[in-house]
Design an enzyme around this catalytic site. Structure first.
Site, PDB file in Angstrom:
ATOM      1  N   CYS A  74      14.840 -41.259   7.132  1.00 42.04           N
ATOM      2  CA  CYS A  74      13.763 -41.512   6.165  1.00 42.04           C
ATOM      3  C   CYS A  74      13.904 -42.964   5.741  1.00 42.04           C
ATOM      4  O   CYS A  74      14.653 -43.717   6.372  1.00 42.04           O
ATOM      5  CB  CYS A  74      13.789 -40.526   4.991  1.00 42.04           C
ATOM      6  SG  CYS A  74      15.205 -40.675   3.884  1.00 42.04           S
ATOM      7  N   HIS A 107      36.626 -36.625  11.223  1.00 39.64           N
ATOM      8  CA  HIS A 107      37.152 -35.966  10.019  1.00 39.64           C
ATOM      9  C   HIS A 107      36.241 -34.863   9.484  1.00 39.64           C
ATOM     10  O   HIS A 107      36.729 -33.891   8.915  1.00 39.64           O
ATOM     11  CB  HIS A 107      37.352 -36.997   8.894  1.00 39.64           C
ATOM     12  CG  HIS A 107      38.495 -37.937   9.160  1.00 39.64           C
ATOM     13  ND1 HIS A 107      39.063 -38.700   8.171  1.00 39.64           N
ATOM     14  CD2 HIS A 107      39.166 -38.242  10.293  1.00 39.64           C
ATOM     15  CE1 HIS A 107      40.047 -39.433   8.688  1.00 39.64           C
ATOM     16  NE2 HIS A 107      40.116 -39.172   9.979  1.00 39.64           N
TER      17      HIS A 107
END
Ligand code: RB5
Length: 155
Positions: A74, A107
């Site tokens: 966006c 991670h």
């Protein structure tokens, strides 16, 4: 037996609002050149639309395993990533640099990368997307932490 090229089995879903259209077109072009199968979930017009609608459609497609990873864009990347993260199965990371793209995979096992079409350069977005698609989750201690993201009410 002929081997199926790995990338041809991998579909990437991509969606944006009007603020991310230009970047989406550029990233689809890159994905096609890299022989990814692309699921383009719109918007494909410059008229103003609501970013949650596109985030939700793409999130549902990932949950239904219609694609293995997603890209959301966006204007800032903020609204569309917040919307996608309403689904517990979605781990959308708003990324601005290569290190973030690497770490969100290693991670956090992010399955969606989000970009700001008005805040990030196309070249950086290409670089980040390439890293995002080619970096594996490290598992180990991160496995437990990512599992805790599934249901905050149990913690
Ligand atoms: C649309 O003008 C803009 O608000 C949207 O693209 C996004 O930046 C929201 O977070």
């Amino acid at each position: 037996m002929p081997q199926i090229p790995v990338k041809s089995a991998k579909k990437v879903a991509i969606a944006c609002d009007h603020g991310g259209l230009e970047m989406k077109v550029a990233l689809i072009d890159m994905l096609a050149k890299d022989r990814y199968d692309v699921l383009d979930m719109g918007t494909n017009k410059t008229e103003s639309v609501d970013y949650p609608d596109y985030a939700y459609e793409l999130s549902r497609a990932l949950i239904e395993e219609k694609a293995f990873r997603g890209v959301l864009i966006c204007g800032s990347g903020i609204g569309i990533s917040i919307a996608a993260n309403r689904f517990p199965q979605i781990r959308a990371a708003l990324i601005h640099d290569a290190l973030g793209a690497k770490l969100c995979r290693e991670h956090n096992n992010a399955n969606v990368i989000a970009f700001g079409g008005r805040t990030l350069g196309i070249e950086t977005a290409r670089d980040c997307l390439n890293i995002f698609l080619n970096t594996d989750f490290k598992g180990g201690r991160h496995e437990r932490r990512v599992a805790k993201l599934l249901n905050p009410h149990l913690m």
